[in-house]
Structure formats: structure tokens, C-alpha cells
Scaffold this motif. Structure first.
Motif, mmCIF file in Angstrom:
data_model
loop_
_atom_site.group_PDB
_atom_site.id
_atom_site.type_symbol
_atom_site.label_atom_id
_atom_site.label_comp_id
_atom_site.label_asym_id
_atom_site.label_seq_id
_atom_site.Cartn_x
_atom_site.Cartn_y
_atom_site.Cartn_z
ATOM 1 N N LEU A 12 41.574 35.808 -28.913
ATOM 2 C CA LEU A 12 41.652 36.202 -30.246
ATOM 3 C C LEU A 12 40.619 35.408 -31.232
ATOM 4 C CD1 LEU A 12 45.407 37.366 -31.214
ATOM 5 C CD2 LEU A 12 43.282 38.720 -31.117
ATOM 6 N N ALA A 13 40.793 34.027 -30.896
ATOM 7 C CA ALA A 13 40.062 33.087 -31.646
ATOM 8 C C ALA A 13 38.596 33.333 -31.428
ATOM 9 C CB ALA A 13 40.205 31.470 -31.118
ATOM 10 N N MET A 14 38.069 33.522 -29.741
ATOM 11 C CA MET A 14 36.943 34.005 -29.687
ATOM 12 C C MET A 14 36.282 35.300 -30.329
ATOM 13 S SD MET A 14 36.871 32.762 -25.710
ATOM 14 C CE MET A 14 35.502 33.091 -25.364
ATOM 15 N N ALA A 15 37.106 36.168 -30.365
ATOM 16 C CA ALA A 15 36.723 37.627 -30.781
ATOM 17 C C ALA A 15 36.809 37.546 -32.194
ATOM 18 C CB ALA A 15 37.933 38.655 -30.263
ATOM 19 N N SER A 16 37.186 36.479 -32.862
ATOM 20 C CA SER A 16 36.998 36.758 -34.402
ATOM 21 C C SER A 16 36.008 35.652 -34.858
ATOM 22 C CB SER A 16 38.360 36.133 -35.014
ATOM 23 O OG SER A 16 38.747 34.902 -34.751
ATOM 24 N N ASP A 17 35.288 34.838 -34.006
ATOM 25 C CA ASP A 17 34.325 33.933 -34.581
ATOM 26 C C ASP A 17 32.795 34.854 -34.276
ATOM 27 O OD1 ASP A 17 32.766 31.878 -35.021
ATOM 28 O OD2 ASP A 17 33.521 30.484 -33.584
ATOM 29 N N PRO A 18 32.130 34.918 -35.282
ATOM 30 C CA PRO A 18 30.801 35.391 -35.012
ATOM 31 C C PRO A 18 29.964 34.605 -34.275
ATOM 32 C CG PRO A 18 31.159 35.114 -37.359
ATOM 33 C CD PRO A 18 32.556 34.931 -36.881
ATOM 34 N N ALA A 19 30.245 33.145 -34.600
ATOM 35 C CA ALA A 19 29.307 32.069 -34.008
ATOM 36 C C ALA A 19 29.410 31.855 -32.395
ATOM 37 C CB ALA A 19 29.361 31.026 -34.482
ATOM 38 N N GLN A 20 30.525 32.421 -31.924
ATOM 39 C CA GLN A 20 30.760 32.282 -30.638
ATOM 40 C C GLN A 20 29.663 32.457 -29.610
ATOM 41 O OE1 GLN A 20 33.740 31.204 -28.938
ATOM 42 N NE2 GLN A 20 32.431 31.236 -27.172
ATOM 43 N N ILE A 21 28.868 33.525 -29.852
ATOM 44 C CA ILE A 21 27.912 33.792 -28.796
ATOM 45 C C ILE A 21 26.476 33.497 -29.504
ATOM 46 C CG2 ILE A 21 28.991 35.519 -27.587
ATOM 47 C CD1 ILE A 21 27.629 37.742 -28.913
ATOM 48 N N LEU A 42 31.750 41.595 -29.030
ATOM 49 C CA LEU A 42 30.832 40.773 -29.576
ATOM 50 C C LEU A 42 29.202 41.046 -29.092
ATOM 51 C CD1 LEU A 42 32.610 37.131 -29.249
ATOM 52 C CD2 LEU A 42 32.915 38.858 -31.362
ATOM 53 N N SER A 43 28.142 41.072 -30.119
ATOM 54 C CA SER A 43 26.893 41.166 -29.551
ATOM 55 C C SER A 43 26.255 40.402 -30.400
ATOM 56 C CB SER A 43 26.569 43.002 -29.746
ATOM 57 O OG SER A 43 26.856 43.365 -31.051
ATOM 58 N N LEU A 44 24.930 40.182 -29.834
ATOM 59 C CA LEU A 44 23.714 39.067 -30.328
ATOM 60 C C LEU A 44 22.597 39.881 -30.684
ATOM 61 C CD1 LEU A 44 23.164 36.480 -31.808
ATOM 62 C CD2 LEU A 44 22.663 35.885 -29.536
ATOM 63 N N GLN A 45 22.007 39.957 -32.104
ATOM 64 C CA GLN A 45 20.681 40.407 -32.057
ATOM 65 C C GLN A 45 19.633 39.325 -32.568
ATOM 66 O OE1 GLN A 45 20.630 44.027 -34.636
ATOM 67 N NE2 GLN A 45 23.052 44.292 -33.910
ATOM 68 N N LEU A 46 18.481 39.426 -31.903
ATOM 69 C CA LEU A 46 17.375 38.164 -32.177
ATOM 70 C C LEU A 46 16.442 38.977 -33.040
ATOM 71 C CD1 LEU A 46 17.709 36.135 -29.176
ATOM 72 C CD2 LEU A 46 18.935 35.834 -31.270
ATOM 73 N N GLY A 82 10.867 36.859 -34.670
ATOM 74 C CA GLY A 82 10.890 35.421 -35.487
ATOM 75 C C GLY A 82 12.139 34.735 -35.007
ATOM 76 N N GLU A 83 12.070 33.635 -35.465
ATOM 77 C CA GLU A 83 13.244 32.633 -35.008
ATOM 78 C C GLU A 83 14.182 32.174 -36.322
ATOM 79 O OE1 GLU A 83 11.604 29.251 -33.225
ATOM 80 O OE2 GLU A 83 10.923 30.345 -31.559
ATOM 81 N N SER A 84 13.943 32.936 -37.505
ATOM 82 C CA SER A 84 14.581 32.225 -38.823
ATOM 83 C C SER A 84 15.894 33.077 -38.840
ATOM 84 C CB SER A 84 13.755 32.640 -39.814
ATOM 85 O OG SER A 84 13.457 34.087 -39.879
ATOM 86 N N ARG A 85 16.326 33.964 -38.160
ATOM 87 C CA ARG A 85 17.385 34.733 -38.184
ATOM 88 C C ARG A 85 18.229 35.264 -36.999
ATOM 89 N NH1 ARG A 85 18.223 37.968 -43.810
ATOM 90 N NH2 ARG A 85 17.729 36.593 -45.268
ATOM 91 N N ARG A 86 19.301 35.250 -36.874
ATOM 92 C CA ARG A 86 20.012 35.885 -35.762
ATOM 93 C C ARG A 86 21.337 36.656 -36.343
ATOM 94 N NH1 ARG A 86 20.223 31.614 -30.841
ATOM 95 N NH2 ARG A 86 18.070 30.767 -30.912
ATOM 96 N N ILE A 87 21.935 37.869 -35.785
ATOM 97 C CA ILE A 87 22.585 38.512 -36.126
ATOM 98 C C ILE A 87 23.671 38.752 -35.253
ATOM 99 C CG2 ILE A 87 23.301 40.787 -37.134
ATOM 100 C CD1 ILE A 87 20.358 41.205 -37.977
ATOM 101 N N SER A 88 25.029 38.354 -35.655
ATOM 102 C CA SER A 88 26.252 38.421 -34.643
ATOM 103 C C SER A 88 27.031 39.620 -35.131
ATOM 104 C CB SER A 88 26.985 36.998 -34.604
ATOM 105 O OG SER A 88 28.045 37.356 -33.778
ATOM 106 N N SER A 89 27.594 40.325 -34.170
ATOM 107 C CA SER A 89 28.208 41.622 -34.737
ATOM 108 C C SER A 89 29.560 41.480 -33.779
ATOM 109 C CB SER A 89 27.491 42.986 -34.489
ATOM 110 O OG SER A 89 26.338 42.978 -35.082
ATOM 111 N N ILE A 90 30.668 41.783 -34.597
ATOM 112 C CA ILE A 90 31.918 42.118 -34.023
ATOM 113 C C ILE A 90 32.442 43.468 -34.322
ATOM 114 C CG2 ILE A 90 34.534 41.228 -34.013
ATOM 115 C CD1 ILE A 90 33.178 38.451 -35.217
ATOM 116 N N GLU A 91 32.645 44.242 -33.195
ATOM 117 C CA GLU A 91 32.673 45.711 -33.211
ATOM 118 C C GLU A 91 34.466 45.856 -32.490
ATOM 119 O OE1 GLU A 91 31.037 50.098 -31.875
ATOM 120 O OE2 GLU A 91 30.316 48.050 -31.429
#
Length: 510
Positions: free
Chosen positions: A382-391, A413-417, A420-429
Motif C-alpha cells: 500500500l505504501a509503495m502503491a501510493s507513492d508516485p516517487a517509488q519508481i 505505477l508507470s513512469l514516463q520520460l 529532455g531531462e527536465s521532467r518525469r511523469i509518474s502515474s498511479i492507476e
């Protein structure tokens, strides 16, 4: 009021009232007026004193607040110093413990060399008589124990060339042969009575020492018994993947609600990596012998102890990958000695485990006997699934799915790059079990980097406290932004080593 009473009394006297009672009343009235005047004076003095005291209290409060802040700062500083000293002592104890393990392993390897040599001599003596070959004589032949140890270190090619008495190995049996070879290197199936008496006692004591060290490592190295979930994620991120797939990982937890059953449920991890090789299997069956290179810098794990964390929650972890299918024992050398799964054992596994393995995935299956352990693992998931920074800082894995039989939905949890290197998008579905449309929450992180050190700030109205990362989370430090760097960590991954390189990376984050 007393003055008004005096005027009424004077009017009454002028009206011809008797003087006796009036005189007495006049005297009492005069005394009352005097007492009122004195009380009024005392009241005014008391009010003045109260005002002075109030002023003094305000000054004292101000001084107290000032002094309390300084004291709190001093206490905080002392606490931080004490914590730093405690961490340093813990790191030294951990380093000493790892040195002790290496020494025990080296001593055991030396004794095993001698035992194998003695066993070979015994096999050669027995081979002189017809039909008295032991089961292992064909595997040892005329080689010395030291040569066999060297073969075991070099890899599984010897096991692939020879199988039971030097006969050609049937196709597809290489994995089983390597498992049997590792068992022989641990002398798992050797009858102690066949060992020369002069070596028997020392052999038993060293096996007990290594078993105790392995048991202690598995159960005492990590603070949380559910830490193994993070270790499995690290292993998946270090794996190799086909360029045609999205590197993904699935954690699933099942609770057995049958109170009469000895099983509380099971946990399993599924990964779409390329698969295990001989070196990976040998690393799982050893301590501090990782198949990953720390010098190349392409993997996060390299200490060779993370897999042992599963023994904190499971007495018989299973490994299924391609032709590999084996399990480990509960305690001691059982943690280092694999056992091949028979066809009956394999067929008895849960259907979803078999389906994942037959689908070409790598599967780690952990039967669980304690219901409290199931609750601890659920809390970690649960803690991992609620943290967008986990991955957020994983090297390869881009999707992590978590599923528990007690949840109304799965979480991905999914990660989009973006370029560029200035942004990362973490999604929790959130994925409902009934097939309905899920809910997806995305968090964008603004990322700045310098010499491999990254600082990531979540773009939200009130950023929560973030953690320090070494690709996976280490611990919080109070900042509302995450810091990622290839820090040198302690074996438990709970803290950073005190080193010049770590200090340099920390300063880069500033």
C-alpha cells in the motif's frame, strides 16, 4: 451607597427620631465608610501590583520562548550528532559482520576442498570393487576436490557436459544438473558417517557456523520483514529485457481465509525479463556473491544479500524461470542449498503461478504461514502503491502492478520520460476488478541534474516530504524534494555510508 445611607439617616434624625439607636447606627455607618475607603485604596494598589506582575510575566514569557527555542535547537543538534554516531557504529558493526561472513565462507570452502578430496579417494577405493560405485563417483571421477571446487566456481558448463556417470546429458536437463552440482558443492547429500573421523567434527562445526551466519543475515539485516518487496523490485530493475517489451513487474498477495489451513496465503512476483543464467542461479545460492558488477555501474544491487530477505517471511521460496524450477529450505544452509522441484511438486503450485511461468515469465513464489506477515506485506505494498516517487528513478522497469486479494482494485505505477531531462511523469492507476474505468492520478516532477545527481520536485500545491534515493528509496531526510544519486549504501539499504564520495554527491545536490 454608604454616603446615600448617611444622608437618609440625617433626614430621619431631623424628623424627630430617637437619638439612641441613631447614634449607634451612625457610628457603624462611619466605620463602614472608612472600611470602604481602605478597601478601595487596597483594590487600587492590588490592581497596580497585578499590572506590574502581568508585565513581568510577559517579559518572562518572551525570555522563556527565546530560551526554549535555543534549547530545542541545542537538543536537536545533540540528537542529530547522537544519531550520526549511532549510524556510524551500526555501519561498523555491519561491516564487521560482513567480514565475519567472508571469513567463515573462506574457511568452509577450504574444509570442503579437503572433504571432497577425501571423498574422491573413498570413491576411487570403492570403484575397485564391482558394482560398488557410489552415486557420486561418476561425477567426481579421478579429479581432486580442489579441481571440483574450481569447476563449481567457473560456471555450469561442466554440469552441462556430464550428467550421472559421464553419460551425455538429456536435452533440457542442464538446469537440473546445475542444481545438483550446487547441492554436491554444499555436500548436502553426503552421509556424515562417510567422512573421515578426523574431519567430521570440524566439518560439522563449520557448517553450523555458516548456517547460523546465513540465518542471522536473513532475519536481522533488515528492519522490516516486508523489505524483501523492495529487494525484488531492485532485482527486476537490474535484469535484462528484450527491446520489444515494456519492462514490467507484478507483485501479487493472496490471503487464505481458511482458518483450518496451515497456510496463511502466498506472495509472488512476476517479471518479463530475458531469464536467469547460471551465474544468477549461483548468486541466489550464495552469500555476498552477486552476479552483478559494482564497477560497471549498470546495476543497483551488487552485494549479493538482497535475495536472503525473503527468508524473513517464507520458509520455502520457489524460483521458476524457463527450464529452472527449484526451491530453498527454511533455515541455515537450506537458504544456500537449492532443491529441484519434482513434477508432482511443480504441478501442485497455484494455477496462476503455473500460468505465469508457462507464459515465459520469471516467477518468485513465496508461501506464507503467518497471517500477521500477510498484513505486513499488504502495508508495504500500500505504501509503495501510493507513492508516485517509488519508481521515479528506476533504470529499466517502467510499469509495476500490485494486486492483493483483499483490495477492490489493482494498482499500476508507470513512469514516463518526456523528451529532455527536465521532467518525469509518474502515474498511479487504479484498476477495478469489475472491468470498470479506472482512476488515474499523474504527478509531474521537475528534475535538475549535476554529475549524475538528480533533484526532483513534485509540481503540486503542497509537496509531501520526499526521500533520498539510490534508484530505490533509502530514507526521508525532511526535504520536500527527492534526491537521487548512486550513493554507497549499507548492506541493509537503510542508510548511506559515511564516505568522501557520498559527501561529494550530497554537496552536488545542494
Amino acid at each position: 451607597r454608604l454616603g446615600g445611607c448617611a444622608a437618609l439617616l440625617q433626614t430621619w434624625r431631623q424628623g424627630g427620631a430617637k437619638e439612641g439607636p441613631a447614634e449607634a447606627l451612625t457610628t457603624e455607618l462611619a466605620e463602614a465608610i472608612q472600611r470602604e475607603a481602605s478597601a478601595s485604596i487596597g483594590l487600587r494598589a492590588g490592581v497596580q501590583r497585578l499590572q506590574v506582575l502581568q508585565s513581568m510575566v510577559e517579559e518572562v514569557d518572551s525570555e522563556l520562548m527565546s530560551s526554549t527555542t535555543e534549547e530545542l535547537r541545542l537538543m536537536l543538534s545533540r540528537t542529530q550528532e547522537a544519531a550520526a554516531v549511532a549510524r556510524e557504529k551500526a555501519a561498523k558493526r555491519e561491516s564487521a559482520y560482513e567480514d565475519e561472513l567472508r571469513q567463515v565462507k573462506a574457511t568452509l570452502a577450504h574444509v570442503e576442498d579437503e572433504l571432497l578430496t577425501a571423498k574422491c579417494q573413498l570413491d576411487e577405493a570403492q570403484s575397485a570393487a564391482p558394482n560398488t560405485h557410489s552415486e557420486t563417483s561418476g561425477l567426481t571421477g579421478g579429479s581432486s576436490g580442489r579441481q571440483l571446487r574450481q569447476q563449481a566456481r567457473e560456471g555450469g558448463t561442466q554440469a552441462a557436459d556430464q550428467y550421472q556417470g559421464g553419460e551425455p546429458m538429456p536435452a533440457g536437463c542442464h538446469a537440473q544438473a546445475l542444481i545438483e552440482e550446487i547441492r554436491r558443492s554444499r555436500l548436502a547429500d553426503v552421509d556424515p558417517s562417510a567422512i573421515p573421523e578426523g574431519l567430521r567434527t570440524g566439518f560439522g562445526e563449520l557448517r553450523q557456523s555458516l548456517a547460523a551466519a546465513a540465518d542471522r543475515l536473513a532475519r536481522d539485516l533488515y528492519e522490516s520483514e516486508a523489505h524483501f518487496v523492495q529487494e525484488l523490485m531492485q532485482n527486476a530493475d537490474d535484469n535484462k529485457y528484450s527491446p520489444e517489451v515494456v519492462p514490467s513487474l507484478q507483485f501479487s498477495l493472496r490471503r487464505n481465509r481458511d482458518t483450518d489451513s496451515s497456510s496463511a496465503g502466498y506472495f509472488f512476483a512476476v517479471n518479463n525479463e530475458l531469464g536467469l543464467v547460471d551465474a544468477d542461479v549461483r548468486a541466489l545460492c550464495d552469500i555476498s556473491r552477486s552476479s552483478k558488477s559494482a564497477t560497471e555501474g549498470t546495476t543497483t544491487g551488487c552485494k549479493g544479500v538482497g535475495w536472503k530477505s525473503v527468508f524473513r517471511v517464507c520458509s520455502a521460496p520457489h524460483v521458476l524461470c524457463g527450464q529452472w524450477r527449484f526451491k530453498f529450505g527454511a533455515r541455515g544452509l537450506g537458504m544456500l542449498t537449492p532443491e529441484w522441484l519434482t513434477d508432482e511438486d511443480y504441478a501442485s503450485l497455484p494455477e496462476e503461478i503455473l500460468a505465469a511461468h508457462r507464459g515465459g515469465r520469471t516467477v518468485f513464489y513465496l508461501p506464507i504461514t503467518d497471517s500477521l506477515t500477510v498484513a505486513t506485506i499488504e502495508a508495504e505494498m500500500l505504501a509503495m502503491a501510493s507513492d508516485p516517487a517509488q519508481i521515479l528513478f528506476l533504470r529499466r522497469v517502467r510499469e509495476v502492478r500490485m494486486d492483493f486479494s483483499g483490495w477492490s482494485h489493482a494498482v499500476k505505477l508507470s513512469l514516463q520520460l518526456p523528451p529532455g531531462e527536465s521532467r518525469r511523469i509518474s502515474s498511479i492507476e487504479h484498476l477495478p476488478r469489475n472491468g470498470a474505468t479506472g482512476r488515474c492520478e499523474s504527478t509531474t516532477f521537475e528534475v535538475a541534474s549535476s554529475e549524475g545527481v538528480l533533484v526532483a520536485m513534485p509540481i503540486v500545491q503542497e509537496p509531501p516530504v520526499q526521500r533520498v534515493f539510490a534508484y530505490l528509496p533509502v530514507r526521508p531526510v525532511g526535504f520536500h524534494f527527492a534526491i537521487q544519486a548512486p550513493f554507497n549504501l549499507t548492506a541493509s539499504r537503510a542508510d548511506l555510508h559515511h564516505s568522501a564520495e557520498n559527501a561529494r554527491r550530497r554537496n552536488l545536490a545542494a
